[in-house]
Scaffold this motif. Sequence first.
Motif, PDB file in Angstrom:
ATOM      1  N   LEU A  75       0.807  -1.226   0.000  1.00  0.00           N
ATOM      2  CA  LEU A  75       0.000   0.000   0.000  1.00  0.00           C
ATOM      3  C   LEU A  75       0.834   1.267   0.000  1.00  0.00           C
ATOM      4  CD1 LEU A  75      -2.779   1.370   0.220  1.00  0.00           C
ATOM      5  CD2 LEU A  75      -2.575   1.150   2.718  1.00  0.00           C
ATOM      6  N   ASP A  76       1.825   1.340   0.903  1.00  0.00           N
ATOM      7  CA  ASP A  76       2.599   2.563   1.032  1.00  0.00           C
ATOM      8  C   ASP A  76       3.956   2.257   1.661  1.00  0.00           C
ATOM      9  OD1 ASP A  76       2.043   2.163   3.759  1.00  0.00           O
ATOM     10  OD2 ASP A  76       0.440   3.653   3.799  1.00  0.00           O
ATOM     11  N   HIS A  77       4.748   3.308   1.866  1.00  0.00           N
ATOM     12  CA  HIS A  77       6.098   3.146   2.388  1.00  0.00           C
ATOM     13  C   HIS A  77       6.097   2.471   3.757  1.00  0.00           C
ATOM     14  CE1 HIS A  77      10.255   4.107   3.397  1.00  0.00           C
ATOM     15  NE2 HIS A  77       9.841   4.732   4.486  1.00  0.00           N
ATOM     16  N   GLN A  78       5.166   2.873   4.619  1.00  0.00           N
ATOM     17  CA  GLN A  78       5.104   2.292   5.953  1.00  0.00           C
ATOM     18  C   GLN A  78       4.834   0.794   5.880  1.00  0.00           C
ATOM     19  OE1 GLN A  78       3.592   5.219   5.070  1.00  0.00           O
ATOM     20  NE2 GLN A  78       5.119   6.469   6.150  1.00  0.00           N
ATOM     21  N   ALA A  79       3.945   0.396   4.965  1.00  0.00           N
ATOM     22  CA  ALA A  79       3.654  -1.029   4.801  1.00  0.00           C
ATOM     23  C   ALA A  79       4.878  -1.780   4.299  1.00  0.00           C
ATOM     24  CB  ALA A  79       2.480  -1.217   3.837  1.00  0.00           C
ATOM     25  N   ALA A  80       5.632  -1.166   3.374  1.00  0.00           N
ATOM     26  CA  ALA A  80       6.850  -1.808   2.867  1.00  0.00           C
ATOM     27  C   ALA A  80       7.861  -1.999   3.995  1.00  0.00           C
ATOM     28  CB  ALA A  80       7.453  -0.966   1.751  1.00  0.00           C
ATOM     29  N   GLN A  81       8.014  -0.978   4.835  1.00  0.00           N
ATOM     30  CA  GLN A  81       8.925  -1.090   5.974  1.00  0.00           C
ATOM     31  C   GLN A  81       8.509  -2.230   6.903  1.00  0.00           C
ATOM     32  OE1 GLN A  81       8.637   3.017   7.477  1.00  0.00           O
ATOM     33  NE2 GLN A  81      10.864   3.156   7.249  1.00  0.00           N
ATOM     34  N   GLN A  82       7.224  -2.307   7.191  1.00  0.00           N
ATOM     35  CA  GLN A  82       6.726  -3.334   8.096  1.00  0.00           C
ATOM     36  C   GLN A  82       6.920  -4.731   7.529  1.00  0.00           C
ATOM     37  OE1 GLN A  82       2.668  -2.207   8.827  1.00  0.00           O
ATOM     38  NE2 GLN A  82       3.221  -0.336   9.941  1.00  0.00           N
ATOM     39  N   VAL A  83       6.673  -4.890   6.234  1.00  0.00           N
ATOM     40  CA  VAL A  83       6.815  -6.197   5.599  1.00  0.00           C
ATOM     41  C   VAL A  83       8.267  -6.666   5.639  1.00  0.00           C
ATOM     42  CG1 VAL A  83       6.715  -7.389   3.370  1.00  0.00           C
ATOM     43  CG2 VAL A  83       4.789  -5.987   4.122  1.00  0.00           C
TER      44      VAL A  83
END
Length: 289
Positions: free
Chosen positions: A65-73
């Motif tokens: 979805l977004d940068h924060q989601a990429a970081q979390q993944v």
Amino acid sequence: MTSEAITVLGLGNLGRALAETFVRGGHSVTVWNRSPAKAAGLAATGATTAAEAVAASELVVVAVLDHQAAQQVLSGVDVRGRALVNLTSGTVDEARELARWASANGAEYLHGAVYAVPQTIGTDASSIIYSGSSAVSERWQKSLELLGKVTFLGEDAGRASGYDVAILSGMYGLIGGFLHAAALARAGGIKATDLTPMLLSWLTDMHPALVTFAEEIDSGNYGGGESSLAMNQSGLATLIRAGQGVPFAALDSLKALVDQQVAEGHGEESLARVVESFGVVSQRLAGRQ
């Protein structure tokens, strides 16, 4: 793990289209999504965790979805030796942040911006710009070309996002302008379908002016003045009066920037000079941080 194995993290509309395209291209594909049910029907291996999915392939494509989601993944995942291609939208700084994180964790990073709707991924109507690791771009060029036309913009991981946010801002400005135009037309008893052909013709005729504006902005020379600030100040004032029943804040904001430039004595210079007022605004915002 084989050199032709590819992992796709995220199975939204874009991620699913990416995975399907890689499968059609002959790759062995592993997929992961927070909701495992989204992998149903894909000719790909579904992983139970992001870590498992990353471990399966040398090339890992991220589309969440977004940068924060990429970081979390990616947080806590062993990415050593992997080529990370992130097609998640974000800012310049966010792309550079993930590039630094990837490097610190032993991975190569390539950031991409997609210019396609999911249905056109893998066709001539799809294009993707990339920046970051030239090694990843070269090593995986043929695989990335399966998704659409490839343009590599250099090794600054943030450059693709720089283009992306500018292009999308222009797109939304155009859409906002069209919707306001349609509202004004409707208020005047004109159908949007009747307005649109004439609007498209006029916008097409405007293309050379944008090229001229770009040259003026890059050179810093706004002396041409064929579309002067003073003339546009008057035109914007008329539009705002005409649209009092159908207000559009973007017009008011643009006129305020034009007013500022005219007040500073630049009324006979090109409308393109308004870009300098955006610079002042950005400097003021930066000073508050």
